[in-house]
Write a protein that holds these residues in place. Structure first.
Motif, PDB file in Angstrom:
ATOM      1  N   ASP A  40       0.876  -1.165   0.000  1.00 58.87           N
ATOM      2  CA  ASP A  40       0.000   0.000   0.000  1.00 58.87           C
ATOM      3  C   ASP A  40       0.918   1.220   0.000  1.00 58.87           C
ATOM      4  N   ALA A  87      -0.854   6.760  -1.969  1.00 60.52           N
ATOM      5  CA  ALA A  87      -2.135   7.090  -1.319  1.00 60.52           C
ATOM      6  C   ALA A  87      -2.357   8.561  -1.003  1.00 60.52           C
ATOM      7  N   PRO A  88      -2.215   9.438  -1.996  1.00 62.22           N
ATOM      8  CA  PRO A  88      -2.519  10.850  -1.742  1.00 62.22           C
ATOM      9  C   PRO A  88      -4.020  11.053  -1.615  1.00 62.22           C
ATOM     10  N   ASN A  89      -4.403  12.223  -1.145  1.00 61.39           N
ATOM     11  CA  ASN A  89      -5.821  12.540  -0.980  1.00 61.39           C
ATOM     12  C   ASN A  89      -6.266  13.448  -2.109  1.00 61.39           C
ATOM     13  N   HIS A 106       3.601  11.921   0.930  1.00 59.98           N
ATOM     14  CA  HIS A 106       3.167  11.000  -0.124  1.00 59.98           C
ATOM     15  C   HIS A 106       4.312  10.669  -1.068  1.00 59.98           C
ATOM     16  N   TYR A 108      -3.899   3.509  -2.723  1.00 61.79           N
ATOM     17  CA  TYR A 108      -5.146   3.610  -1.962  1.00 61.79           C
ATOM     18  C   TYR A 108      -5.480   5.099  -1.783  1.00 61.79           C
ATOM     19  N   GLY A 154      -7.009   8.603  -1.131  1.00 62.00           N
ATOM     20  CA  GLY A 154      -7.933   9.139  -0.125  1.00 62.00           C
ATOM     21  C   GLY A 154      -9.044   9.911  -0.827  1.00 62.00           C
ATOM     22  N   GLU A 202     -10.314   4.706  -1.192  1.00 63.24           N
ATOM     23  CA  GLU A 202     -11.164   4.367  -0.046  1.00 63.24           C
ATOM     24  C   GLU A 202     -12.628   4.219  -0.461  1.00 63.24           C
ATOM     25  N   TYR A 231     -12.220   5.983   8.640  1.00 64.90           N
ATOM     26  CA  TYR A 231     -10.981   5.580   7.974  1.00 64.90           C
ATOM     27  C   TYR A 231     -10.625   4.139   8.378  1.00 64.90           C
ATOM     28  N   ASP A 241     -10.183   0.692   6.189  1.00 64.80           N
ATOM     29  CA  ASP A 241      -8.942  -0.091   6.135  1.00 64.80           C
ATOM     30  C   ASP A 241      -9.159  -1.549   6.535  1.00 64.80           C
ATOM     31  N   TYR A 287       2.124  -1.566   4.604  1.00 60.82           N
ATOM     32  CA  TYR A 287       1.498  -0.249   4.516  1.00 60.82           C
ATOM     33  C   TYR A 287       2.589   0.795   4.675  1.00 60.82           C
ATOM     34  N   VAL A 340       3.334   4.116   5.170  1.00 62.39           N
ATOM     35  CA  VAL A 340       2.617   5.312   5.618  1.00 62.39           C
ATOM     36  C   VAL A 340       3.404   5.965   6.761  1.00 62.39           C
ATOM     37  N   GLN A 347       0.696   7.688  11.725  1.00 60.96           N
ATOM     38  CA  GLN A 347      -0.474   6.799  11.674  1.00 60.96           C
ATOM     39  C   GLN A 347      -0.252   5.451  12.364  1.00 60.96           C
ATOM     40  N   HIS A 364      -3.275   4.091  14.294  1.00 59.52           N
ATOM     41  CA  HIS A 364      -4.319   3.624  13.376  1.00 59.52           C
ATOM     42  C   HIS A 364      -4.036   2.196  12.898  1.00 59.52           C
ATOM     43  N   PHE A 365      -2.809   1.944  12.466  1.00 55.45           N
ATOM     44  CA  PHE A 365      -2.514   0.617  11.925  1.00 55.45           C
ATOM     45  C   PHE A 365      -2.457  -0.452  13.011  1.00 55.45           C
TER      46      PHE A 365
HETATM   47  N1  ARG Z   1      -4.582   8.885   2.284  1.00 54.91           N
HETATM   48  C1  ARG Z   1      -3.961   8.692   3.558  1.00 54.91           C
HETATM   49  C2  ARG Z   1      -3.238   9.967   3.988  1.00 54.91           C
HETATM   50  O1  ARG Z   1      -2.837  10.736   3.166  1.00 54.91           O
HETATM   51  C3  ARG Z   1      -2.950   7.581   3.536  1.00 54.91           C
HETATM   52  C4  ARG Z   1      -3.521   6.222   3.292  1.00 54.91           C
HETATM   53  C5  ARG Z   1      -2.564   5.146   3.682  1.00 54.91           C
HETATM   54  N2  ARG Z   1      -3.021   3.826   3.436  1.00 54.91           N
HETATM   55  C6  ARG Z   1      -3.975   3.202   4.122  1.00 54.91           C
HETATM   56  N3  ARG Z   1      -4.302   1.981   3.787  1.00 54.91           N
HETATM   57  N4  ARG Z   1      -4.560   3.762   5.152  1.00 54.91           N
HETATM   58  O2  ARG Z   1      -3.056  10.180   5.167  1.00 54.91           O
END
Ligand code: ARG
Length: 539
Positions: free
Chosen positions: A115, A118-120, A129, A155, A157, A254, A304, A308, A326, A328, A332, A335-336
């Motif tokens: 993974d 994963a930009p938003n 990112h 992935y 956002g 997502e 979120y 996931d 992942y 990241v 985070q 979160h993971f």
């Molecule tokens: N889009 C999220 C961010 O910019 C990161 C996602 C990372 N990957 C995931 N599976 N949560 O913070």
């Protein structure tokens, strides 16, 4: 090879209680060439044999015997082993010249899901990112080098309450034309404005929530705008990916899990894991010393984490991965941990194979490089400027990538275009320059591949070439591309030393020397490719 031979002999000499594999792990590479090529420390054996380490070393040294050893010596409790350079050089170079050199087959038949990036959408592509993209890409290359089938998933956002805010902001202040001109800039500006104004007019938040509801319930206008923002954002991201030379096996955001989240929720429900808390539904994780994982908010929307958890199940069902990484940022981490524990509690044993490959921040003058509020640094600008200053787009981009990867990922990294573009020092351009220099030697004259003898001044270089396969395996296992980056720097340094100490193009043994140079270009090229950097032949 030599390590197997040495450890096997030592295992014989030491007797049953000592296993060859354990011994092999203890073999060291002496820091000084005067101490030979391989060293075996005897300190931990002292107790067992009731002898001092030096005595043990002397005993072992006198008994070790093999045609590939040119001599053995006991020094300060170590057995120092000198290898037969002529024999080893031929053996090593023959291997380096084979196509699969540096690769492994231990991952065969297995998938590694990565993974990354994963930009938003509707936000600028941040430095974080970028880090995720280049680290993730290098890990995918390493996985492939080890025989795995990597699956790179972007992935995106593209879901969540913030898109309600964005839609509300757009309806108030947005201009279609401005969005078309510079989507991420315009959208992020109105988004920032929304939050600024919401401080004085809290009712705005209400409107934002409404828009999100409309989006969730499939309202045409909301959906259409959202799709448009998504499309435009992906287009902009693609410019960056093209520049970086990174592609994905799957771009799955997502929002893909909008419908399947309900299944996850009912699964957690059936397993008796969901508990009510202030109107919300959570999975408690007290036994792991973690705060509860929020699955459904009190207003009925998902989180979120819910997405996931759902995505992880989908990935396992699709790929039966042996590892799921992942990539990241380390903000985070919680979160993971939560996502993994929720899956574990739901009975998915494979949750054990999920790993958060976290990384530190990119700093500028000691401060976080922010893409928010004014201090906007557009990544495309950074890459373009690096290319312009380096006078070559590949070298500029490679410099930015190398700078990121040469640091252990957990560390924060100071970003300075000046530093990362210098030709001297531990930079991408330095490696590119070394590579180009080697290639230009090969172009000067034709040569025949010959590995049978090499002048002893090449020995150090040959030994560096020899460790490449170990480095690729180690880098994959530790999810740490900096192992390769540092290795390449050592190799380049050894080559440059060889280059300045030897007249490579002199007549005598020209074929042998150029074969060595050729071998260096192969390994440098492969190493750079693993990092996702294109080697440049002409500089
Ligand atoms: N889009 C999220 C961010 O910019 C990161 C996602 C990372 N990957 C995931 N599976 N949560 O913070």
């Amino acid at each position: 090879m030599e390590k197997e031979i040495i450890s096997l002999q030592l295992a014989h000499l030491l007797g049953e209680t000592f296993q060859q594999q354990e011994i092999q792990k203890q073999l060291e590479q002496p820091k000084h060439k005067d101490h030979g090529d391989v060293a075996f420390p005897c300190f931990s054996l002292a107790k067992h044999f009731r002898k001092n380490p030096q005595k043990i070393a002397e005993d072992l040294s006198s008994k070790l015997d093999h045609p590939i050893f040119s001599k053995t010596k006991a020094v300060h409790g170590y057995v120092n082993i000198f290898l037969d350079q002529t024999f080893m050089t031929e053996h090593i170079l023959n291997r380096v010249l084979t196509e699969g050199y540096g690769t492994h087959s231990f991952g065969e038949g297995e998938h590694v899901v990565i993974d990354l990036s994963a930009p938003n959408i509707a936000k600028p592509f941040s430095m974080g990112h970028l880090r995720s993209t280049v680290i993730g890409n290098a890990l995918a290359n390493l996985a492939e080098t080890c025989g795995y089938t990597p699956v790179k998933i972007n992935y995106i956002g593209d879901y969540g309450t913030q898109f309600g805010h964005l839609l509300a902001a757009y309806k108030k202040w947005g201009h279609a034309e401005a969005v078309r001109q510079a989507p991420l800039k315009e959208l992020s500006e109105i988004y920032v404005r929304f939050h600024e104004e919401a401080e004085d007019f809290p009712s705005l938040m209400e409107e934002g929530r409404d828009w999100f509801k409309r989006l969730e319930h499939g309202d045409e206008e909301a959906l259409e705008l959202w799709r448009w923002f998504r499309e435009l954002s992906l287009e902009e991201f693609n410019h960056i990916y093209n520049r970086l030379g990174v592609s994905f096996d799957l771009t799955r955001g997502e929002s893909y899990y909008t419908d399947t989240m309900a299944e996850t929720i009912s699964l957690l429900e059936r397993k008796g894991l969901l508990e009510e808390s202030d109107g919300a539904l959570v999975v408690k994780l007290d036994e792991f010393d973690l705060p509860p994982c929020l699955i459904v908010k009190s207003n009925g929307t998902t989180t979120y984490a819910t997405r996931d958890v759902t995505a992880a199940i989908d990935r396992y069902q699709s790929y039966t991965f042996s590892k799921s990484l992942y990539v990241v940022g380390n903000e985070q981490t919680l979160h993971f941990q939560q996502v993994k524990r929720v899956l574990e509690k739901a009975g998915f044993t494979w949750a054990d194979d999920m790993h958060h490959v976290s990384f530190g921040m990119m700093l500028q003058n000691g401060k976080k490089m922010s893409t928010r509020k004014g201090r906007t640094i557009l990544l495309e600008d950074v890459l373009r400027e690096a290319g312009e200053r380096a006078g070559n787009h590949q070298i500029g981009t490679g410099a930015v990538i190398f700078h990121d990867l040469k640091h252990y990922r957990q560390n924060d990294v100071e970003f300075s275009l000046e530093d990362l573009l210098t030709f001297e020092g531990t930079t991408g351009p330095y490696l590119q320059y070394t590579y180009a220099r080697a290639v230009s030697l090969l172009r000067k004259t034709s040569f025949e591949k010959k590995t049978t003898w090499i002048d002893p001044s090449g020995w150090e270089l040959v030994k560096h070439l020899h460790t490449f396969p170990d480095e690729t395996a180690r880098a994959f296992q530790a999810s740490d591309p900096s192992i390769i980056a540092k290795y390449l720097l050592r190799l380049a340094k050894a080559f440059n030393q060889y280059y300045s100490g030897t007249k490579i193009l002199q007549e005598d043994q020209l074929n042998e020397r150029l074969t060595l140079v050729h071998a260096v270009t192969l390994v440098l090229g492969k190493g750079l490719a693993i990092l996702g950097i294109e080697a440049v032949e002409d500089m």
